[in-house]
Design an enzyme around this catalytic site. Structure first.
Site, PDB file in Angstrom:
ATOM      1  N   GLN A  87       0.844  -1.203   0.000  1.00  0.00           N
ATOM      2  CA  GLN A  87       0.000   0.000   0.000  1.00  0.00           C
ATOM      3  C   GLN A  87       0.878   1.251   0.000  1.00  0.00           C
ATOM      4  OE1 GLN A  87      -3.315   0.418   0.045  1.00  0.00           O
ATOM      5  NE2 GLN A  87      -4.097  -1.644   0.396  1.00  0.00           N
TER       6      GLN A  87
ATOM      7  N   ASP B 139     -11.352  -7.479  -0.577  1.00  0.00           N
ATOM      8  CA  ASP B 139     -10.706  -6.216  -0.955  1.00  0.00           C
ATOM      9  C   ASP B 139     -10.360  -6.299  -2.439  1.00  0.00           C
ATOM     10  OD1 ASP B 139      -9.292  -3.857  -1.137  1.00  0.00           O
ATOM     11  OD2 ASP B 139      -7.613  -4.510   0.101  1.00  0.00           O
TER      12      ASP B 139
ATOM     13  N   CYS C 262     -11.930   0.058  -3.320  1.00  0.00           N
ATOM     14  CA  CYS C 262     -11.258   1.259  -3.829  1.00  0.00           C
ATOM     15  C   CYS C 262     -12.105   1.922  -4.903  1.00  0.00           C
ATOM     16  CB  CYS C 262      -9.869   0.909  -4.350  1.00  0.00           C
ATOM     17  SG  CYS C 262      -9.899  -0.346  -5.626  1.00  0.00           S
TER      18      CYS C 262
END
Ligand code: SAH
Length: 455
Positions: free
Chosen positions: A286, A384, A411
């Site tokens: 990340q 995710d 996201c």
């Protein structure tokens, strides 16, 4: 073609909205015009650009009445560079806007107007947050340039400073640019496929301060290699790893196959909360570790683990969320499509002495049904997924086996809302959504949604 406005016509319009990529939207008799640089609530003079059947574009000429949230962008290459979309909007204004984006898709796409969308969790200091920079180098008129690609092009907008990235990345970027010719090194010319230095990559461990520098070169042999290593050490005395990666292909892909150690170690260590991660030149990690901790903390809170649960982490990458969850669960099963990431996940589990996390490489929509078919059962499922959202087959599997709780990290608010609707129709209830700002000054926003079965 539009019959309401004409190309090149000058208009005075009221801006009503902001698109997800940061353009103002004004309507002329219901016909939307997208105006980069304009903000909601502003009265602006524009010149009409391209017009299509259902919408058109306007060029901002003058802001007649400015939004109270308008600020002077601190970066001198905004907005040409394209890396940031919202620097002309105050940070508080950006957070309000991002919450509105999420609220909007929850109403319109998920059809869940009653589900709370909390205020966005932002950063106290929303600058210099990126822990990784990948900076292209090129030659323009005999001069080395480096910076970032103008949006949707391969033209580099030259700059010595980027206030989103680390100070060390700034210093390396500008020193190399101004001094590399003196070392006999030229920058890569994409068109002619000539020249040496293609990319500079700088990674920094936020918690540890460890720094890795990678030079991507066209050829393995490059002049004065040792002198360049010394130069990097002079600019960043704390550097812990200097690597060379060789990429002799005519390609947009940054890295080539061969990576050579020039100085120090082949990896850096960083930590998120109590978990350490080993990051090598090409590992996925990340880019905003401070906010990653906030995001994963939220996922962990929504998972409400008491120590007895079996948990799935679908789309687990290098196992960052899995290892976070493993501290509070009986066992965690992570699945991810990139085999190298699964190798990293296993090594990171070992590095932290975590033995209740298991990882398998493969598509989540194939591996998870297989786990269930093998008789495994799960209490909580964390997903995710990439921007396109969850695979349909995976959603079907979730609805078939109905783990009690689903925590959806996303996201892309649009695909999140689409998938929440499918899960609602299959018997889940969305409890709440918490947006987190992982990329200040860009138009992106991440969310964590918490769902429970009705059974
Ligand atoms: N949870 C991780 C990574 C999330 S990014 C983290 O926070 O670090 C999404 C991940 O999904 C990527 O690593 C991508 O490689 C992976 N992916 C994409 N399609 C997939 C699929 N069909 N099955 C499993 N993983 C997939």
């Amino acid at each position: 073609m539009s019959f309401i406005v004409n190309k090149n016509e000058r208009l005075n319009v009221l801006v009503e909205d902001l698109t997800h990529d940061g353009s103002g939207v004004a309507k002329v008799e219901g016909y939307p015009l997208f105006i980069p640089g304009a903000l909601p609530g502003e009265e602006v003079d524009i010149q009409v650009g391209k017009t299509l059947k259902n919408y058109g574009f306007g060029r901002l000429i003058n802001v007649k009445k400015a939004s109270p949230d308008r600020v002077d962008p601190p970066c001198h290459v905004f907005p040409e560079c394209g890396g940031c979309q919202l620097q002309h909007l105050s940070y508080e204004g950006q957070l309000v806007q991002k919450r509105k984006t999420v609220r909007d898709v929850m109403d319109r796409i998920a059809k869940l107007p009653h589900v709370p969308v909390h205020p966005v969790k932002g950063m106290d200091n929303p600058w210099r947050y990126r822990n990784k920079s990948q900076i292209p180098f090129s030659e323009q008129d005999g001069k080395v340039v480096s910076g970032f690609y103008r949006s949707r092009t391969h033209h580099i907008v030259d700059t010595d400073v980027c206030i989103i990235q680390s100070e060390e990345a700034d210093e390396l970027m500008s020193t190399l640019k101004h001094e590399m010719h003196a070392f006999g090194i030229d920058a890569y010319d994409e068109k002619a496929h000539r020249g040496m230095l293609r990319h500079l990559i700088v990674r920094k461990g936020r918690a540890t301060g460890e720094i890795m520098v990678v030079l991507v070169t066209r050829k393995k042999k490059f002049p004065q290699k040792e002198a360049v290593v010394e130069l990097i050490k002079r600019v960043v005395p704390d550097v812990t790893s200097i690597m060379q990666n060789v990429n002799d292909q005519k390609t947009n892909v940054i890295f080539g196959d061969e990576t050579i150690l020039l100085y120090g170690k082949t990896f850096i260590i960083d930590s998120i909360g109590p978990i350490d991660f080993e990051i090598s030149a090409r590992s996925f990690y990340q880019v905003n570790p401070e906010q990653t901790e906030v995001l994963y903390g939220q996922a962990l809170e929504y998972a409400q683990l008491t120590g007895g649960e079996s948990v799935i982490d679908a789309y687990c990458g290098i196992g960052t969320i899995s290892l976070f969850l493993a501290q509070k669960a009986k066992e965690v099963y992570g699945v991810e499509i990139v085999p190298q990431a699964i190798e990293d996940a296993k090594r990171n589990a070992e590095l932290n002495g975590i033995d209740n996390a298991h990882f398998e490489a493969g598509p989540a929509e194939v591996v998870i049904p297989k786990w269930y078919a093998d008789g495994k059962r799960f209490d909580v499922l964390v997903v995710d997924p990439p921007r396109k959202g969850c695979d349909e087959e995976l959603l079907k599997t979730i609805l078939e086996y109905k783990p009690k709780r689903v925590v959806y990290v996303s996201c892309n608010p649009g695909t999140l809302a689409r998938d929440l609707r499918i899960l609602e129709d299959g018997g889940y209830r969305t409890q709440e959504v918490q947006p987190v700002d992982m990329f200040p000054h860009s138009s992106h926003v991440e969310c964590v949604a918490w769902l429970e079965t009705t059974l």
